[in-house]
Design a protein around this motif. Sequence first.
Motif, mmCIF file in Angstrom:
data_model
loop_
_atom_site.group_PDB
_atom_site.id
_atom_site.type_symbol
_atom_site.label_atom_id
_atom_site.label_comp_id
_atom_site.label_asym_id
_atom_site.label_seq_id
_atom_site.Cartn_x
_atom_site.Cartn_y
_atom_site.Cartn_z
ATOM 1 N N ILE A 196 4.672 5.353 4.234
ATOM 2 C CA ILE A 196 4.127 5.792 3.120
ATOM 3 C C ILE A 196 3.864 7.135 3.259
ATOM 4 N N MET A 197 3.882 7.816 2.155
ATOM 5 C CA MET A 197 3.530 9.284 2.061
ATOM 6 C C MET A 197 2.149 9.302 1.778
ATOM 7 N N ARG A 198 1.340 10.457 2.427
ATOM 8 C CA ARG A 198 0.092 10.514 1.741
ATOM 9 C C ARG A 198 -0.003 11.090 0.565
ATOM 10 N N GLY A 199 -1.095 10.518 -0.355
ATOM 11 C CA GLY A 199 -1.175 11.129 -1.600
ATOM 12 C C GLY A 199 -0.566 10.008 -2.871
ATOM 13 N N ILE A 200 -0.417 10.632 -3.875
ATOM 14 C CA ILE A 200 0.164 10.011 -4.998
ATOM 15 C C ILE A 200 1.321 10.683 -5.706
ATOM 16 N N SER A 201 2.292 9.811 -6.192
ATOM 17 C CA SER A 201 3.581 10.595 -6.755
ATOM 18 C C SER A 201 3.526 11.461 -7.781
#
Length: 449
Positions: free
Chosen positions: A117-122
């Motif tokens: 997963i990537m940090r943050g929100i799309s």
Amino acid sequence: METIARKQHALTPTPPMGWNSFDCYGCAASEQVLLENLEVMAERLKNAGYNYFVVDNGWFAEYEIEPGHRFPTAKHALDVRIDEYGRYLPSHCYFPKGLQPLIDRTHELGLKFGIHIMRGISRKAVEENLPIFGTPYRAADIANTADTCVWCHYNYGIDMDKPGSQEFYNAWIGQLADWGVDFIKADDITGFPREIEAIVKAIEKCGRDIVLSLSPGGQTVLEQIDTYSLANMLRTTKDVWDNQRDIDRAFDKWLEFNDVRQEGFWLDMDMIPFGHLSVWRPEEKQQAESIVSSQEELFSGKGRERMSGLNRSQMLTFITMRALAASPLFMGGALPTTDEFSFELLTNPDMIACNQNGVMGTRVYHNEGIEAWSTRKKESLNEGWIGIFNRTGEMKSVEITLQELSLPHAPGTLLRNIWEEPAMNYDGTQIETQIDANGVLYIHFIGEK
């Protein structure tokens, strides 16, 4: 958070072992190639202790794939798939049935499923200002649009001071837990301690045991070690590939982080770039009109499709270093087409016993390009492993005493040459050998009781 950390660390009493899709498939691993690798992992690596099957970045990306090709010709997709709450979903282009068949098959084979997963929100969720599950807040309320990742543009960072920020992570991690995820590789996060804490809290709340790995190593600083140690694994290096420069960088980080040792918290030197690499960038793509040389650096991964560029001595050094450092062991090459020598090294019982001993080795000798790193067997004062590394670009003759290596130097000390190369002469007090350029002599020692 101390109680949460203890609970997390109990999940990983020894360095985790597994396979990760990035070194071979970049951000474009499809269900088909993943299932192929999963079956080989169960057959070739499971019995040696490898149990985490990890899908890296891009599993939610809707790529445009040219007819006749399995892989995209661009690093990033133009669109991503998310649900009505802004949480990523598996892409239609690579996972038309979703991830559940792959997750279920992983568990059927007695393995554990991991996901990147990537940090943050799309950004897409922010642009559409989607609601945050279970709250009156929306994506735009929590996003920090000035906080972006320089190498992956899909997300914005999250402002953890904003109401709804922790709730977003709770819902996101909770969804992964519902799918049956056992391992999370959280990326672009080592420079952002508050978002690390948010993911740790979300894992604690989700009701499922999930191992947490933090990346990348380029942002990792010793000052944040208390926060990092809430997780199970911490990348200390930048991406490591099949070249001597990256091996040298791993040695540097081993030395830099050598005093950071905790039970259940493992310093990660990145994946093992053995076997078949960068499969998603086949040679024929160089001739495609849509790709020009100036664009090559934009692709995920490094280099074109190839077998690992490490020579035999470098491979022995690489895996010996991982064993002595108690670094997690995650194979990066495509398993169906990887060479037998790579499998021999990955499954060597002496190497695995040293790694799973779970004691990070220390440097006990260095002189004129020769370094020795040693680790003791747990609950033993007279048994362990040592690697004598030639850190130079030429063959070196080495004469060194057990005393210089901080080994038990009673006449009865036994030494066993694990790799059986290079040849070793040992008279009970001194070792004589010739080590190839960038090679290693790897020894199991047992002192006189």
